[in-house]
Design an enzyme around this catalytic site. Structure first.
Site, mmCIF file in Angstrom:
data_model
loop_
_atom_site.group_PDB
_atom_site.id
_atom_site.type_symbol
_atom_site.label_atom_id
_atom_site.label_comp_id
_atom_site.label_asym_id
_atom_site.label_seq_id
_atom_site.Cartn_x
_atom_site.Cartn_y
_atom_site.Cartn_z
ATOM 1 N N GLU A 138 -30.526 4.285 12.991
ATOM 2 C CA GLU A 138 -29.428 3.305 13.013
ATOM 3 C C GLU A 138 -28.299 3.940 13.793
ATOM 4 O O GLU A 138 -27.703 4.919 13.351
ATOM 5 C CB GLU A 138 -29.021 2.944 11.582
ATOM 6 C CG GLU A 138 -28.097 1.749 11.496
ATOM 7 C CD GLU A 138 -26.657 2.139 11.263
ATOM 8 O OE1 GLU A 138 -25.867 2.074 12.232
ATOM 9 O OE2 GLU A 138 -26.330 2.524 10.139
ATOM 10 N N CYS A 148 -19.770 1.814 12.410
ATOM 11 C CA CYS A 148 -20.668 1.484 13.514
ATOM 12 C C CYS A 148 -20.823 -0.014 13.694
ATOM 13 O O CYS A 148 -21.082 -0.490 14.801
ATOM 14 C CB CYS A 148 -22.029 2.146 13.307
ATOM 15 S SG CYS A 148 -22.754 1.842 11.688
ATOM 16 N N GLU A 181 -18.442 2.201 22.829
ATOM 17 C CA GLU A 181 -18.060 2.362 21.427
ATOM 18 C C GLU A 181 -16.895 3.349 21.302
ATOM 19 O O GLU A 181 -17.010 4.505 21.701
ATOM 20 C CB GLU A 181 -19.246 2.865 20.600
ATOM 21 C CG GLU A 181 -18.931 2.933 19.123
ATOM 22 C CD GLU A 181 -20.127 3.357 18.280
ATOM 23 O OE1 GLU A 181 -20.296 2.799 17.178
ATOM 24 O OE2 GLU A 181 -20.878 4.243 18.724
#
Length: 490
Positions: free
Chosen positions: A255, A289, A390
């Site tokens: 993940e 996230c 990100e």
């Protein structure tokens, strides 16, 4: 425990607290003020080897894989009881080590740790196996445990995400080696102690502290005695783990990062959309996230939404995470603070306007910590680096759109695909959107609601595989097909 305690954190290997084979240590510090929290055994390849051997022996020779699901269920519920009984201690450790605000640690992360243990213990005990009778043939499926699991957990939700990996791995009869993030070792170490005290057999859970590369993470991902690897962290690190696991064909559940879109249509209930969107980017100090870090707002409501959103962002209380009044704590470390601020500077170079925040805090009371204010940027396109990469901090990028088709195109025009948020009162539209949205999880008119039966994971560079419910069972077991021919009656 005292707030002034300085801890000595050792590895947990084979049920025993041990020092690093090389005798080296590293420090863990409070991101609020830089104070020393503890010295931690720095893992070396020899420590990884000891942990693998202990986990392998516990799986091959120990009682845990041979217990019935109901027997493991009883022990895992006892571990959950211990977590709940020590909630205040664990919450304070988490807050001091990670900077997570105490209200979130106390009311979300630590309770969720116990819930993860209970859920997977219950699921493993109650899960049914498929059976297909067909004349004189009986076919059925067994789900034996996979073996030894390497679990590598991140620093942004240290204990909760470690338990998300350990709970199903242990519930389905595996043994495990946990490598916590080096920035946040405290709750993992305490959890290991509580698990042993609650009756978890020696060697079933091993914890090795340290770093990646050739020190600890490398051996824990390349050794052929490892049967499964579960990882949460950056996409770049995930790729390296997949490469390390490939020669042994070791299955990996990864993940990874996210740059999730949060779409607000002009028919949305702003009394819901604004506060949920605030949570969607600023919860967890912005270090989430699945944060909705690309805020796509339909043009007709953009002025009103921006006014309400920036006003709400300006009311967020930045401060000591141990203070229950605080709603945004510090970032994890100086290097990460520099990265986040660097992206805000990049946004301005790309032509963006900072509507609120955007400058390092000058509050003398917070001068020693890694604090960054809630920041909202407008005026950038979806193709900008700020909107594509990100940031992993409290920085929101606001982008307007006109039509449903445009919103969907913008949402999918990004290599990440971990999650998404959608605010609309048109449920037909909601169903149309989620069917074509390239995201592992989509929240509609809500945020961060988790049913552990559902799959969790990402598309694109946000990950590989899914965990949760039956998806966790499939990953942490080796499903085995059995076909038996029945003898005819004499």
């Amino acid at each position: 425990m005292s707030i002034d305690d300085v801890y000595r954190i050792s590895h947990l290997i084979g049920g025993h607290s041990v020092e690093s084979a090389g005798g080296e240590t590293f420090e863990t510090r409070d991101p609020h003020d830089g104070s020393l929290l503890g010295t931690v055994a720095r893992g070396a390849p020899a420590d990884a080897e000891r942990a693998i051997a202990a986990a392998r022996a516990a799986f091959d020779e120990g009682p845990w894989p041979r217990m019935s699901p109901k027997e493991r269920h009883k022990i895992l519920h006892a571990v959950a009881d211990a977590v709940e009984a020590n909630l205040e201690e664990l919450a304070l450790l988490e807050t001091r080590d990670s900077g997570k605000i105490i209200t979130q640690a106390r009311h979300a992360d630590i309770p969720r740790t116990a819930h993860n243990l209970r859920f997977f213990a219950d699921y493993a005990a109650m899960a049914g196996n498929e059976a297909y009778p067909d004349g004189d043939l009986l076919s059925y499926t067994l789900y034996p445990p996979a073996g030894v699991v390497t679990a590598i957990s991140p620093w942004n939700a240290p204990l909760m995400l470690a338990s998300w990996k350990l709970a199903p791995a242990l519930a389905f009869g595996n043994t495990a080696i946990l490598k916590p993030a080096p920035q946040t070792p405290l709750t993992a170490a305490r959890f290991g102690e509580l698990a042993l005290e609650a009756g978890l057999p020696e060697g079933v859970l091993n914890i090795v502290h340290g770093f990646g590369g050739d020190e600890v993470a490398g051996p824990l991902t390349t050794d052929p005695r490892i049967d499964r690897i579960t990882f949460t962290g950056s996409t770049a690190t995930g790729v390296r783990i997949l490469q390390a696991a490939a020669p042994n064909l070791t299955p990996v559940s990864a993940e990874l990062g996210g740059k999730s879109a949060n779409i607000v249509f002009d028919d949305a209930d702003l009394d819901v959309a604004v506060p949920e969107s605030i949570r969607g980017i600023f919860a967890g100090n912005g270090q989430m996230c699945f944060a909705g870090s690309r805020l796509l707002v339909q043009r007709g409501i953009l002025p009103e939404f921006l006014e309400r959103f920036t006003e709400a962002a300006g009311k967020i209380v930045v401060g000591d995470p141990k203070d229950p009044a605080t709603t945004l704590g510090p970032l994890i470390e100086q290097r990460h603070l520099d990265k986040v601020h660097g992206y805000v500077e990049l946004a301005q170079r790309e032509g963006g306007s900072v509507l609120t925040g955007g400058a390092r805090l000058k509050d003398a009371a917070l001068a020693d910590g890694f604090y960054y204010p809630p920041t909202v940027v407008s005026g950038l396109g979806n193709e900008s680096r700020t909107a594509q990469e990100e940031i992993f901090g409290p920085v929101e990028t606001v982008i307007p759109f006109d039509t449903e088709e445009e919103a969907l195109r913008l949402a999918n025009a990004n290599p990440y695909g971990l999650s998404g948020l959608l605010f609309t009162t048109d449920l037909d539209r909601a169903h149309r959107m989620v069917a074509r949205w390239k995201a592992g999880t989509v929240w509609v008119n809500c945020y961060l609601v988790r049913d552990l039966r559902l799959p969790f994971g990402g598309e694109g560079v946000s990950g590989l595989g899914r965990e949760g419910g039956r998806f966790s069972r499939e990953f942490f077991t080796e499903p085995r097909a059995v076909t038996l021919r029945l003898r005819p009656a004499a």
